[in-house]
Every structure is written in C-alpha cells, then in structure tokens.
Design a protein around this motif. Structure first.
Motif: not given
Length: 323
Positions: A132-134, A153-162, A168-169
């Motif tokens: 929400p800060m982003l 990558r498979g352990s990292m949540a919300f990559l699609g939204e980011l 910037r990410v």
C-alpha cells in the motif's frame, strides 16, 4: 456469543468472513476478509496491520496489503511458518472461504510519513506492508524505488502486481542475483530520502548498519520477530503505580509488567507478548523505562512517555503508568 463476535483471551473482536483465499507464492496465501453483512470496515493507512484471532486463543498480526480505498475488504498475506506456533498452519490448512475469523485493529506502528523520495526495501513476506505504501507514493507523485529480495521468484509474493510499476521495482531473487547490494542503495546518506524496510531479522539488521550514518529519522523498519535484546538493566523487584486506579503492584523478576498489572484486575489489551505488535502500548507518567520492544525509535524511547508492558520493565524502583 453471536455470529458477529469471536472470543479470544477474555476479549471480543468483530468477526469478518473469508471471501477469498489464493496462493500467491510458494508458502504464501492471500486472504480477503469482509463484514458478513456487507458493512463498511474501519479505515486504515499504509503500514497498518490487523490481528487475526484464531481458535484456541491464537492471535497473529498480519499487514494489510490490499487497496486502502476499498472500504469493504481487507487483504492480508500469510506465510506458512513451519517453526511457528500454529497460527499460519491454521490459516493455510484449515481456514476456508466462508469461515468467520475474529479481527482486531487495524493499528499502524509503521506509518508512511510525507516525503518527496522513498526507498523501500523488502525481504520475503516483508513485501506486504510496503504494497500500500507503493500505491500511496505513486498517487502522490513521489519519487520511489523498491528493492525486493527473496529466495527465488516462486517464493516472492505479488510479483505480478508489482510489474505495473516497471523499472522502479528491482526484484532480487537470491538464486539468480544473490542478496541485495545494500551498499549500492544505502552507501551514500541522503537528507531527502525516507527508507522503509520490512523483512527477516538479518535484512533488518543489515539495513540498520548500512543506515548508521544517515539522518536519524530517515529509516523506519517493521519487524515480524522481536529484536535481539541486551541483558536487562535491572533484575530486582520494582513498583508500578496505576495512576487512574490509585493502586500499586510489585513486579518481581520473571514476571512481566503486563501480568503484574493484570493481578490488579486492569485489563490491558495485548497480542504478541513480544514487543512487536504495539497492542499493549501504555502511557508512562513517571519513572525511567527499560525498553525491550522492537517498535519505538530512539527518539520515542528518549521521550519516555510510552512503553510496551508485555516486555519492557523499569530502570528504577518505581514506574507510574496511565492506567
């Protein structure tokens, strides 16, 4: 007890209904929660968390990671913790869409302060309070970057939204790129940048060290586990005066201030019992606190007007609390 309340630890909390449950990464599920009658939920701000009050008196804090402008749904991300105390396992294995769960809060111990420039650093599930800060920084037109590390990558949540935020990410899977190069991002102190970091203790400690020469207010961190503490300053009984009650209780070694206060039948809300959630924040009217929490900044500790009695103690013979 009606459908709209769930009991936990002698207190009541409104029950929300699980309206969606989705696997968003390896070992991470996202829950959406709504009022069973479709009522509006309390407002919140980026960095806030809620308590999930689970069967058996388990209470766990999870950062809100959805759309703060959606007044009817909360979203949290829950990492399965194999060595945890059972809360995440219950959420992953037993909590179903349609179930009710007690919810406390929201509360915010990790607020986003105004700035023209932000650097966000996340490790693993630490991405949740930063989401929400982003969005907020983007809405305000601030300059910002996110450094997001994880095992793979498979352990990292919300990559699609980011992905919508483009370059910037900066996604840093350890199996591809190693750990984030903090010297590159934090090696040169800047007066105009606010740094927000959430993640495992090793990352937070490394960021603390890297920001040692930065202006004191620049760095804000949130810990899901308690900071390692130095030995207690005092290992002797002391008195706690409950100013509103006109009662004095004695706190002995091995007994928390919170437990001692409860012997006087003063009910202070609490949750984590580790000085990480902020639920039991209590005003201090007199005395010097031995702060043992993982929440207050150095300036807040120096002010001496607040403590977390689940872990903090007294440096002297007497504390006067606003209770």
């Amino acid at each position: 007890m009606g459908v709209d309340e769930v009991g936990a630890g002698g207190s009541h909390a409104p029950a929300l209904r699980v309206t969606a449950k989705e696997t968003v990464a390896e070992g991470v599920v996202a829950l959406e929660l709504a009022h069973p009658d479709g009522a509006r939920l309390p407002d919140w701000t980026p960095g806030a968390h809620i308590d999930l009050i689970l069967p058996g008196g388990l209470t766990r804090q999870y950062s809100l990671c959805g759309d703060r402008w959606d007044a009817y749904r909360y979203r949290v991300g829950v990492l399965r913790e194999p060595d945890g105390r059972g809360g995440s396992a219950y959420v992953h294995d037993r909590l179903r869409v349609g179930d009710s769960v007690g919810v406390g809060g929201p509360r915010n111990n990790f607020p986003l302060v105004p700035s023209d420039n932000y650097l966000f650093i996340a490790g693993g599930i630490g991405i949740t309070p930063l989401m929400p800060m982003l969005h907020q920084a983007d809405l305000l037109g601030a300059e910002w970057s996110l450094v997001y590390g994880g095992r793979h990558r498979g352990s990292m949540a919300f990559l699609g939204e980011l992905a919508r935020y483009g370059d910037r990410v900066h996604v840093v899977p350890e199996d591809e790129r190693g750990r984030p190069d903090l010297d590159t991002w934090l090696g040169e102190p800047r007066d105009d940048v606010r740094v927000y970091c959430c993640g495992p203790p090793g990352l937070l400690d490394a960021v603390d060290t890297a920001c040692a020469t930065w202006p004191a207010p620049a760095l804000r961190t949130e810990r899901f586990t308690a900071r390692q503490q130095e030995s207690q300053v005092r290992d002797a009984p002391f008195e706690v005066v409950l100013a509103r009650r006109g009662t004095t209780v004695t706190v002995t070694p091995g007994v928390s201030v919170l437990d001692a206060v409860r012997t006087a039948h003063v009910d202070v809300l609490s949750s984590c019992m580790r000085g990480t959630c902020g639920t039991c924040a209590t005003g201090v009217l007199d005395g010097v606190v031995d702060h043992r929490d993982s929440l207050l900044t150095d300036d807040e500790r120096a002010a001496g007007d607040c403590m977390f009695p689940c872990v903090s103690r007294s440096r002297g013979d007497r504390l006067v609390l606003d209770l």
